[in-house]
Motif scaffolding. Structure first.
Motif, mmCIF file in Angstrom:
data_model
loop_
_atom_site.group_PDB
_atom_site.id
_atom_site.type_symbol
_atom_site.label_atom_id
_atom_site.label_comp_id
_atom_site.label_asym_id
_atom_site.label_seq_id
_atom_site.Cartn_x
_atom_site.Cartn_y
_atom_site.Cartn_z
ATOM 1 N N UNK A 63 -46.579 33.729 -1.482
ATOM 2 C CA UNK A 63 -45.368 33.993 -2.253
ATOM 3 C C UNK A 63 -44.170 33.284 -1.628
ATOM 4 N N UNK A 64 -44.125 33.251 -0.313
ATOM 5 C CA UNK A 64 -43.056 32.528 0.386
ATOM 6 C C UNK A 64 -43.019 31.070 -0.055
ATOM 7 N N UNK A 65 -44.201 30.462 -0.138
ATOM 8 C CA UNK A 65 -44.285 29.054 -0.512
ATOM 9 C C UNK A 65 -44.003 28.869 -2.000
ATOM 10 N N UNK A 66 -44.460 29.803 -2.812
ATOM 11 C CA UNK A 66 -44.291 29.696 -4.267
ATOM 12 C C UNK A 66 -42.823 29.599 -4.664
ATOM 13 N N UNK A 67 -41.968 30.371 -4.017
ATOM 14 C CA UNK A 67 -40.556 30.426 -4.422
ATOM 15 C C UNK A 67 -39.672 29.568 -3.532
ATOM 16 N N UNK A 68 -40.267 28.663 -2.766
ATOM 17 C CA UNK A 68 -39.519 27.873 -1.788
ATOM 18 C C UNK A 68 -38.408 27.042 -2.426
ATOM 19 N N UNK A 76 -46.816 41.827 -0.809
ATOM 20 C CA UNK A 76 -46.734 40.473 -0.299
ATOM 21 C C UNK A 76 -45.686 39.636 -1.006
ATOM 22 N N UNK A 77 -45.194 40.123 -2.154
ATOM 23 C CA UNK A 77 -44.084 39.384 -2.777
ATOM 24 C C UNK A 77 -42.833 39.422 -1.900
ATOM 25 N N UNK A 78 -42.903 40.172 -0.797
ATOM 26 C CA UNK A 78 -41.817 40.139 0.187
ATOM 27 C C UNK A 78 -41.712 38.771 0.847
ATOM 28 N N UNK A 79 -42.723 37.920 0.658
ATOM 29 C CA UNK A 79 -42.614 36.551 1.147
ATOM 30 C C UNK A 79 -41.398 35.840 0.594
ATOM 31 N N UNK A 80 -40.934 36.294 -0.564
ATOM 32 C CA UNK A 80 -39.703 35.756 -1.144
ATOM 33 C C UNK A 80 -38.539 35.904 -0.180
ATOM 34 N N UNK A 81 -38.517 37.021 0.533
ATOM 35 C CA UNK A 81 -37.429 37.283 1.479
ATOM 36 C C UNK A 81 -37.399 36.220 2.575
ATOM 37 N N UNK A 82 -38.571 35.809 3.036
ATOM 38 C CA UNK A 82 -38.635 34.793 4.090
ATOM 39 C C UNK A 82 -38.017 33.486 3.601
ATOM 40 N N UNK A 102 -39.161 43.725 -3.524
ATOM 41 C CA UNK A 102 -40.366 43.523 -2.721
ATOM 42 C C UNK A 102 -40.870 44.821 -2.109
ATOM 43 N N UNK A 103 -39.982 45.536 -1.452
ATOM 44 C CA UNK A 103 -40.421 46.689 -0.675
ATOM 45 C C UNK A 103 -40.559 47.960 -1.497
ATOM 46 N N UNK A 104 -40.072 47.934 -2.736
ATOM 47 C CA UNK A 104 -40.267 49.110 -3.582
ATOM 48 C C UNK A 104 -41.508 48.987 -4.454
ATOM 49 N N UNK A 105 -42.207 47.837 -4.374
ATOM 50 C CA UNK A 105 -43.459 47.729 -5.130
ATOM 51 C C UNK A 105 -44.481 48.766 -4.667
#
Length: 413
Positions: A26-31, A145-151, A260-263
């Motif tokens: 997810x981090x890479x997807x929204x880079x 894991x959509x918290x990867x967006x935060x990174x 992310x964290x409320x999922x």
């Protein structure tokens, strides 16, 4: 027979591996989302071109989720995930070394969709280890894991400024995905309860089920809203409030954290009170927040509204996937791909709606009003469907019925 608690059941190394795989993917997807403002300095773009750039990874993810969903059912979620991570290296290397025009960047953006398609393997990998009463929490933890967006929103622009190159961020992203590939290969395992692969004709039967399309609509709003805003909010804060790329991405990070964290919270509460009941609350909350954002209030107010709205959308993702395994348990790999693809299409459409309407009207008001209307329309659809689903395959409010058959071919709709 005594039922096991969540932490006494399932396979924790696989659950953690699924989360980690989804998180890095997810981090890479929204880079490109947070980097878009910096990229625009090298390749000047109008509002529609910016919207297209941040929307293309979501479109790629939507298409490839169908492919990975099919692969998950046939070769297993672990092998599918390994393939996805290896393929993800291609657009990262291209973005690092081989982009010299906006058209080439569009290709990289589209190929990044394979990282977003990780959803179709990660969630079944985790889900198949857990019984029905724990599906909401298991899917919520893996889906967190959509918290990867935060990174990405927190570090992408800072790294680009530090190295004086947004291309270098793509190169650096190779490191964590390779590390995760190694960890995943060692610790993840397919569940012994994984359903046997089915014929293509049986998959076609799933698409004839009306409920499949209803879940697609629900996830198109919750996940589409979350990922679409995650990719677009940096542009919104930069354009509407004149924030620098780093500061705009920081405020985006704050809003993304909520979703992310409320999922997993949404999944956990859905296990307790029912996914349908949770979605009723969450759709209403998200719709009201988006309508309020349309008034374009001061920065502190709009950040608060978006935080609450993203929280509702993120929790809504967990609620939708508390319901899906109840209805389509034996086709979960395929349904995860189909529903995930629909969510991706929603995420693809959202930046285009906001970008095109901003270019034509000079304001984001009409765009956010449309998003609010769509969310509240989903609430109406949910209300109608609850009366049809009650006592067929779900208990009151959407809680799991442990005596119900989940093979789609045996459920009359």
């Amino acid at each position: 027979m005594e039922r096991k608690g969540f932490w006494q059941s399932g396979h924790k190394p696989t659950l953690f591996s699924a989360f980690l795989y989804f998180d890095m993917s997810f981090m890479i997807w929204v880079l490109i989302g947070p980097l878009s403002v910096i990229i625009a300095a090298d390749y000047p773009m109008d509002p529609v071109q910016k919207a297209n750039l941040v929307a293309l990874p979501i479109l790629g993810g939507s298409i490839l989720r169908l492919v990975l969903g099919f692969m998950t059912d046939y070769i297993g979620p672990k092998r599918t995930a390994q393939f996805g991570m290896l393929f993800t290296l291609i657009p990262l290397i291209m973005g690092w070394k081989f982009v010299h025009s906006l058209d080439q960047l569009y290709i990289v953006a589209l190929l990044l969709g394979v990282a977003g398609a990780s959803f179709a393997a990660a969630l079944p990998l985790a889900s198949q280890w857990y019984s029905k009463e724990h599906q909401g929490l298991a899917m919520g933890i893996a889906g967190a894991g959509n918290s990867g967006t935060v990174i990405s929103t927190l570090f992408a622009n800072r790294l680009a400024q530090h190295y004086g190159s947004w291309e270098m961020v793509f190169g650096l992203a190779l490191i964590p995905i390779i590390i995760v590939f190694i960890i995943f290969t060692i610790f993840a395992k397919n569940s012994p309860n994984r359903p046997a692969p089915k014929k293509l004709s049986q998959y076609a039967q799933v698409l004839k089920q009306g409920d499949a399309w209803v879940f697609c609509a629900f996830y198109c709003v919750t996940f589409g809203g979350f990922v679409g805003l995650s990719n677009y909010l940096t542009i919104f804060f930069n354009t509407q409030y004149g924030l620098s790329p780093v500061r705009a991405a920081d405020f985006t990070t704050f809003c993304v954290i909520a979703g992310s964290f409320f999922r997993p919270v949404g999944g956990y509460l859905s296990d307790r009170i029912g996914g349908a009941r949770m979605l009723t609350i969450l759709y209403g909350g998200a719709g009201l927040m988006l309508a309020a954002v349309a008034s374009l209030p001061t920065l502190p107010v709009v950040i608060t509204l978006l935080f609450i709205g993203m929280m509702c959308l993120g929790a809504g993702n967990g609620s939708v996937f508390q319901l899906v395994p109840q209805r389509f348990g034996s086709e979960l790999g395929l349904m995860t791909g189909i529903i995930g693809a629909a969510g991706g299409l929603g995420g693809y459409a959202l930046p285009l709606i906001l970008g095109n309407l901003y270019q034509s009207t000079g304001s984001y008001t009409s765009g956010f009003l449309i998003l609010s209307f769509v969310t509240l329309a989903s609430l109406i659809l949910l209300t109608v469907m609850q009366s049809k689903w009650k006592h067929k395959w779900m208990a009151k409010g959407g809680k799991a019925r442990l005596d119900v058959i989940t093979d789609a071919s045996q459920v009359n709709v």
